[in-house]
Scaffold this active site. Structure first.
Site, PDB file in Angstrom:
ATOM      1  N   CYS A  51       0.840  -1.199   0.000  1.00 45.07           N
ATOM      2  CA  CYS A  51       0.000   0.000   0.000  1.00 45.07           C
ATOM      3  C   CYS A  51       0.875   1.248   0.000  1.00 45.07           C
ATOM      4  O   CYS A  51       2.096   1.174   0.079  1.00 45.07           O
ATOM      5  CB  CYS A  51      -0.933   0.020   1.199  1.00 45.07           C
ATOM      6  SG  CYS A  51      -0.066   0.245   2.750  1.00 45.07           S
ATOM      7  N   CYS A  54       3.286   1.749   2.863  1.00 45.51           N
ATOM      8  CA  CYS A  54       4.530   0.972   2.775  1.00 45.51           C
ATOM      9  C   CYS A  54       5.566   1.758   1.981  1.00 45.51           C
ATOM     10  O   CYS A  54       6.741   1.809   2.338  1.00 45.51           O
ATOM     11  CB  CYS A  54       4.299  -0.361   2.076  1.00 45.51           C
ATOM     12  SG  CYS A  54       3.023  -1.367   2.792  1.00 45.51           S
ATOM     13  N   ASP A 458       4.681 -34.730  -2.772  1.00 47.99           N
ATOM     14  CA  ASP A 458       5.792 -34.893  -1.845  1.00 47.99           C
ATOM     15  C   ASP A 458       5.195 -34.710  -0.453  1.00 47.99           C
ATOM     16  O   ASP A 458       4.100 -34.163  -0.312  1.00 47.99           O
ATOM     17  CB  ASP A 458       6.829 -33.817  -2.164  1.00 47.99           C
ATOM     18  CG  ASP A 458       7.873 -33.710  -1.089  1.00 47.99           C
ATOM     19  OD1 ASP A 458       8.415 -34.757  -0.716  1.00 47.99           O
ATOM     20  OD2 ASP A 458       8.136 -32.586  -0.631  1.00 47.99           O
ATOM     21  N   ASP A 638       8.280 -29.682  -3.297  1.00 48.45           N
ATOM     22  CA  ASP A 638       8.969 -28.436  -2.980  1.00 48.45           C
ATOM     23  C   ASP A 638      10.474 -28.586  -2.856  1.00 48.45           C
ATOM     24  O   ASP A 638      11.199 -27.618  -2.986  1.00 48.45           O
ATOM     25  CB  ASP A 638       8.423 -27.858  -1.677  1.00 48.45           C
ATOM     26  CG  ASP A 638       8.945 -28.616  -0.471  1.00 48.45           C
ATOM     27  OD1 ASP A 638       8.940 -29.854  -0.539  1.00 48.45           O
ATOM     28  OD2 ASP A 638       9.358 -27.975   0.495  1.00 48.45           O
ATOM     29  N   ASP A 642      12.820 -33.111  -5.079  1.00 45.27           N
ATOM     30  CA  ASP A 642      11.629 -33.267  -5.923  1.00 45.27           C
ATOM     31  C   ASP A 642      11.835 -32.687  -7.316  1.00 45.27           C
ATOM     32  O   ASP A 642      11.063 -32.994  -8.225  1.00 45.27           O
ATOM     33  CB  ASP A 642      10.426 -32.540  -5.308  1.00 45.27           C
ATOM     34  CG  ASP A 642      10.052 -33.114  -3.966  1.00 45.27           C
ATOM     35  OD1 ASP A 642       9.983 -34.350  -3.877  1.00 45.27           O
ATOM     36  OD2 ASP A 642       9.844 -32.339  -3.022  1.00 45.27           O
TER      37      ASP A 642
END
Lengths: 764, 51
Positions: A51, A54, A458, A638, A642
């Site tokens: 926003c 920020c 996984d 992940d 994998d």
């Protein structure tokens, strides 16, 4: 999670600070670039910014530092670029302070990212420019054409035709080059794609129109030619923007593999080197919280290693002198000196990458729906035009008339709607998935996802979050729990952090506290010595080793409490598995973890087919077995282990927390914690597949009506322009229905998300 | 008919003006951060602390 929008909550806990792993100064220096002598620019990714507050907070905080020349936040890409002086008032600037400032000001993570999308960005700009040019040309030519249609005659008409020709020529060269280039590549390889009929139609129609103009003809097709180009370029640009946005979002995620490591040189000095320059035999210093860059042997030090991303094992493993360590593992508790046994090229990670490359054959063979359609469509269209030419020439006798009719056939059948049919649907579908935090790498991924019948998962980090959770907290007295929490606060071991999180707020303070890497924590107090750690450490050597997923609290060697942990299930995991079952998709688990853990999880989720203790190669083999039986496999994973299976599968999905290679290998990346992203992605992809087929049907139906008109010789430029625009608008409108389609119920449980990303997304 | 000699170049050059304005704005990075620009418009650019 603190946010800049909620001032007052910035009193972040010490632990939160710890969890913001800052890049090292050497890493920052390595990735910054010099823009002029003494000035450097660093680009950081801050995924949390959302926003205007920020922007102001970060820019104000940064420009307040004397060493910062200027700082600018880009809210769209969620990046901050900082220009800083190498030295300021005689001090050498510490770039970590810049990152620390952002973290302090907002509470958001700031990290380096891989800047790999420069080339894509340039092509996107080229495409947008081409859209602008072709749009300008199309509008102006249409303006002149309308005047001709409404009755301009003789020399006026010729003048308008000539002006149109002069506008169309550069637009065709400038904006048409994308199609010419792609068509040429296809033809050179003996293939055909959608761009071949497009390139042919625009070239021929321009040539014939020019010839007509020179001979004071009545009908020219400049307007059709250029607006065709305009429509098709819009489709292509949208496709590109969608991929770019996903790529930017993915590359903005934190890198998990280190860029370099601190090397101890022969004369005892320290030298930070990029990973590629580490040679076997180098001695590396790896601090707690850093990842091990290459394979090696521990020379000195004790610590716990988090192997979850490397082999799927959920519990951290204690290591000591002489133990081997793999590249990519996370050093949790103590500093280590590691002797490298392999360079980056020969490390575990490199081995995985070569496995990935070997596995990638299957996906490269996949041909996109549009290209498969073009394979049938373009020969049919070209033959039709040829027959029209020959037919009218032989039977009608007027070869010029025959030529004009065959051009009209080419223009009418030019796959304008067909060229838009696929990209528009995919862009709308990708936009919908984007809103739910799912990034799609390219359109073909959605086509492939719609075809799957088997989903393999996984375990660690995919079905679970890879974050341990205290399971027997209720059986333990509040006094012991808060004692343990007070101790655990001082460690970044995942079990300690889980204990600390469940211990509540009123924690006792300990002053004299030590962390013994690979063992646990120890505090000297007036009551005696408290120890928190593995059973052997807490209760003495006689107590046996205990299991890896328990932590014991003891006072002077006597056990007070035993805390047991298990991995947290990903939110909505069982709902997602049920949704897949309902959709008729087989599910299975491929894990590198030990069998009992995997079996327990499989039973809990109701997955009957599972395999444990798999090496990366075994996972690839398992995926290949399924494929050999004719299954179309979706792999969700992940870890580094994998990645080859992700590449081998028909299509793959990875969570945002995945290892760098995993994210690169996956076709989809989901940002939120909830596993409902998987059924949602499949559902949207299937809907998109249906819409694409509908659009093809619409486009073909349009041709069935329009082609006889063209063949009969009634297709004037006006009719061609109207028919073309109508069919394109119908196809686009049909694609937009995807936005209104009812959402599947799994996504309704998004509220259950608990990770940092959704927390911010909800605020946004 | 004679009017066309003036009107067509005027129409074309107005269109071209729009085209070049777009290309220029693209080049000068005005589309790089559309979300940020929306927020910056309502930021108070003064010395008082924001929020």
């Amino acid at each position: 999670m603190t946010t800049c929008c909620a001032p007052g909550t910035e009193g972040a806990m010490e632990l939160e600070r710890l969890s913001h792993a800052l890049p090292s100064p050497e890493e920052l220096l390595l990735s910054s670039r010099t823009i002029e002598p003494g000035l450097r620019q660093t680009d950081l990714s801050v995924p949390g910014v959302h926003c205007g507050a920020c922007i102001t907070t970060i820019e104000k905080a940064l420009t307040a530092l004397p060493e910062v020349e200027r700082a600018r936040v880009n809210l769209s890409t969620k990046r901050v670029s900082i220009v800083w002086k190498e030295s300021c008032d005689g001090h050498v600037t510490d770039p970590v302070r810049l990152v620390q400032t952002i973290v302090d000001a907002t509470g958001y993570d700031a990290h380096l990212f891989t800047n790999a999308e420069e080339a894509g960005d340039r092509q996107q700009r080229d495409l947008i420019r081409a859209v602008a040019v072709s749009g300008f040309a199309a509008a102006n030519i249409m303006l002149l054409s309308v005047s001709v249609w409404s009755g301009a005659e003789a020399s006026t008409r010729d003048l308008f035709h000539w002006i149109s020709a002069m506008i169309a020529a550069p637009a065709l060269v400038y904006a048409g080059r994308f199609f010419y280039r792609s068509a040429w590549t296809a033809i050179r390889h003996g293939r055909t794609n959608m761009d071949v009929p497009i390139a042919l139609a625009i070239t021929l129609s321009y040539a014939v129109s020019l010839w007509e103009t020179m001979h004071h003809g009545e009908h020219v097709w400049f307007d059709a030619t250029v607006s065709l180009l305009f429509f098709l370029l819009i489709g292509r640009t949208l496709d590109h923007v969608m991929r770019d946005r996903a790529r930017a979002a993915i590359s903005g995620l934190a890198r998990l593999s280190p860029r370099g490591a601190m090397v101890m040189t022969a004369d005892g000095g320290r030298d930070y080197r990029p990973v590629e320059e580490i040679r076997p035999g180098d001695r590396l210093i790896i601090a707690a919280g850093e990842r091990v860059p290459v394979d090696g042997l521990v020379e000195s030090g004790r610590s716990d290693l988090d192997l979850s991303i490397v082999n799927g094992e959920s519990a951290p493993v204690g290591i000591g002198v002489g133990d081997p360590v793999q590249g990519g593992t996370l050093n949790l508790t103590g500093p280590l000196v590691v002797q490298a046994t392999a360079g980056a090229k020969d490390s575990f990670l490199a081995e995985v990458i070569s496995l990935m490359e070997a596995a990638e054959g299957g996906r490269a063979r996949y041909r996109r729906i549009a290209d498969r359609a073009a394979q049938l469509y373009s020969p049919a269209v070209h033959l039709l035009a040829l027959f029209a030419f020959l037919g009218w020439g032989v039977f009608g006798g007027d070869w010029k008339q025959a030529m004009l009719i065959s051009i009209a056939v080419l223009i009418i059948t030019c796959p304008c709607a067909l060229g838009l049919a696929v990209p528009v649907v995919q862009v709308v579908a990708a936009g919908r998935l984007f809103k739910d935090g799912i990034m799609v790498k390219d359109g073909s991924a959605m086509e492939r996802l719609a075809e799957i019948d088997t989903a393999l998962f996984d375990k660690t980090g995919t079905l679970t979050l890879g974050r341990p959770r205290l399971v027997n907290g209720r059986e333990i007295g509040a006094g012991h729990l808060s004692l343990a929490g007070g101790l655990a606060m001082h460690s970044r071991h995942p079990l300690s952090q889980a204990l600390y999180r469940s211990a509540g707020n009123a924690l006792p303070r300990f002053d004299d506290i030590q962390e013994l890497p690979g063992q646990g924590l120890q505090a000297h107090t007036e009551e005696g010595v408290y120890r928190l750690g593995n059973r052997r450490f807490a209760c003495g050597a006689s107590a046996g080793a205990g299991t890896t997923s328990e932590v014991v609290l003891s006072l002077d060697g006597a056990e007070l409490a035993c805390f047991r942990f298990e991995d947290t299930l990903r939110p909505d995991a069982s709902a997602a598995i049920r949704a897949l079952d309902r959709a008729g998709i087989r599910t299975g688990i491929l894990s590198g973890d030990r069998a009992p853990v995997v079996r327990a999880l499989a039973d809990r989720l109701g997955i009957s087919s599972w395999k444990a203790d798999l090496a990366p190669r075994d996972k690839v083999d398992a995926v290949a077995d399924f494929s050999a039986q004719g299954a179309r496999v979706l792999m969700v994973g992940d870890g580094i282990n994998d990645a080859p299976a992700l590449a081998a599968a028909h299509v793959s999905i990875a969570p945002a927390t995945a290892a760098d290679v995993g994210r690169q290998a996956a076709d989809f990346v989901f940002m939120h914690d909830s596993l409902s992203a998987v059924p949602l992605a499949i559902d949207v992809s299937r809907q998109a597949g249906r819409l694409i087929r509908q659009n093809f049907a619409l486009a073909i139906g349009y041709n069935v009506i329009a082609v006889p008109i063209a063949l009969a010789g009634y297709a004037t430029p006006l009719i061609a322009a109207v028919a073309m625009s109508t069919s394109s608008i119908i196809v686009v409108a049909n694609a937009l229905r995807l936005n209104r389609a009812s959402r599947p119920d799994v996504s309704a449980s998004k509220v259950a998300d608990s990770g940092p990303v959704p927390a911010e997304a909800r605020l946004a | 008919m004679n009017m066309l000699v003036y009107l067509i170049p005027i129409a074309l050059s107005l269109g071209a003006l729009g085209l070049f304005a777009f290309l220029w704005s693209l080049k000068s990075g005005q589309y790089d951060d559309l979300d940020g620009a929306a927020w910056r418009a309502i930021e108070d650019d003064d010395d008082h602390p924001a929020v």
